[in-house]
Design a protein around this motif. Structure first.
Motif, PDB file in Angstrom:
ATOM      1  N   HIS A   1      11.482  14.720   6.860  1.00  0.00           N
ATOM      2  CA  HIS A   1      11.255  15.485   5.915  1.00  0.00           C
ATOM      3  C   HIS A   1      10.188  15.059   4.777  1.00  0.00           C
ATOM      4  O   HIS A   1       9.184  15.885   4.638  1.00  0.00           O
ATOM      5  N   PHE A   2      10.518  13.955   4.423  1.00  0.00           N
ATOM      6  CA  PHE A   2       9.425  13.334   3.399  1.00  0.00           C
ATOM      7  C   PHE A   2       8.291  12.946   4.143  1.00  0.00           C
ATOM      8  O   PHE A   2       7.197  13.525   3.430  1.00  0.00           O
TER       9      PHE A   2
ATOM     10  N   LEU B   1       7.523   1.575  10.558  1.00  0.00           N
ATOM     11  CA  LEU B   1       7.847   1.849   9.164  1.00  0.00           C
ATOM     12  C   LEU B   1       9.441   1.217   9.146  1.00  0.00           C
ATOM     13  O   LEU B   1       9.865   0.470   8.378  1.00  0.00           O
ATOM     14  N   LYS B   2      10.146   1.387  10.206  1.00  0.00           N
ATOM     15  CA  LYS B   2      11.619   1.220  10.254  1.00  0.00           C
ATOM     16  C   LYS B   2      11.653  -0.370  10.426  1.00  0.00           C
ATOM     17  O   LYS B   2      12.386  -1.085   9.627  1.00  0.00           O
TER      18      LYS B   2
ATOM     19  N   CYS C   1       0.843  -1.230   0.110  1.00  0.00           N
ATOM     20  CA  CYS C   1       0.163  -0.051   0.050  1.00  0.00           C
ATOM     21  C   CYS C   1       0.793   1.146   0.041  1.00  0.00           C
ATOM     22  O   CYS C   1       0.465   2.124  -0.239  1.00  0.00           O
ATOM     23  N   LEU C   2       2.202   1.222   0.353  1.00  0.00           N
ATOM     24  CA  LEU C   2       3.006   2.190   0.545  1.00  0.00           C
ATOM     25  C   LEU C   2       3.490   2.640  -0.801  1.00  0.00           C
ATOM     26  O   LEU C   2       3.923   3.861  -1.117  1.00  0.00           O
ATOM     27  N   ALA C   3       3.239   1.964  -1.901  1.00  0.00           N
ATOM     28  CA  ALA C   3       3.618   2.232  -3.050  1.00  0.00           C
ATOM     29  C   ALA C   3       2.447   3.419  -3.751  1.00  0.00           C
ATOM     30  O   ALA C   3       2.673   4.157  -4.731  1.00  0.00           O
TER      31      ALA C   3
ATOM     32  N   MET D   1       9.418   3.604  -1.578  1.00  0.00           N
ATOM     33  CA  MET D   1       8.608   4.722  -0.666  1.00  0.00           C
ATOM     34  C   MET D   1       8.832   4.291   0.653  1.00  0.00           C
ATOM     35  O   MET D   1       9.050   5.317   1.579  1.00  0.00           O
ATOM     36  N   LEU D   2       8.988   3.058   0.885  1.00  0.00           N
ATOM     37  CA  LEU D   2       9.210   2.533   2.284  1.00  0.00           C
ATOM     38  C   LEU D   2      10.658   3.268   2.928  1.00  0.00           C
ATOM     39  O   LEU D   2      10.915   3.838   3.964  1.00  0.00           O
ATOM     40  N   GLU D   3      11.824   3.223   1.958  1.00  0.00           N
ATOM     41  CA  GLU D   3      13.063   3.888   2.215  1.00  0.00           C
ATOM     42  C   GLU D   3      12.728   5.558   2.474  1.00  0.00           C
ATOM     43  O   GLU D   3      13.389   5.785   3.390  1.00  0.00           O
ATOM     44  N   LEU D   4      12.128   6.066   1.520  1.00  0.00           N
ATOM     45  CA  LEU D   4      11.831   7.563   1.705  1.00  0.00           C
ATOM     46  C   LEU D   4      11.164   7.900   2.853  1.00  0.00           C
ATOM     47  O   LEU D   4      11.391   8.994   3.735  1.00  0.00           O
TER      48      LEU D   4
END
Length: 136
Positions: A80-81, A49-50, A24-26, A72-75
């Motif tokens: 800030h993101f 998320l981590k 879903c994070l996509a 997206m998971l990385e961002l």
């Protein structure tokens, strides 16, 4: 209740739920939804998320249908993101960039597949003609 072990059924359910959530994070619109409701500011959610970064490991990533969710998971690891996602224009921009990427990727992949097919066709050995083809 320290030391309580997860049953196989519970582990399977958790795997399926986490797989679905990570994918879903996509969706940048979903990320905007989470940001606008304040989830991305909550420490437990940020920690979750981590924790989900384990999906980047090949033995888990192979189950992903939408692997760009890992980007997206990385961002999302960056504050800030997460803050920028509150802005609907940010989500719209990400969505448009994804579409452009997919269009470019699809066209490039089609061209590569066509070139490979032509190359394989040219490399196929021709059957020798014996000249003694007789019809009955």
């Amino acid at each position: 209740m320290a030391g309580v072990m997860e049953t196989e059924e519970q582990a399977r359910t958790r795997f399926q739920l986490e797989l679905e959530f990570v994918q879903c994070l996509a969706n940048p619109n979903y990320l905007n939804f989470l940001a606008q409701r304040g989830y991305l500011r909550e420490k437990p959610f940020v920690n979750y998320l981590k924790y989900l970064l384990y999906w980047k490991e090949p033995e888990y990533a192979k189950f992903l249908k939408y692997p760009h969710c890992l980007h997206m998971l990385e961002l999302l690891q960056y504050e800030h993101f997460r803050k920028e996602l509150v802005n609907a224009q940010c989500a719209k921009f990400i969505d448009e960039q994804q579409i452009l990427h997919w269009q470019h990727y699809s066209r490039k992949r089609t061209r590569l597949q066509q070139a490979l097919a032509e190359q394989q066709q040219q490399q196929q050995p021709q059957a020798p003609s014996h000249g003694n083809t007789t019809s009955k």
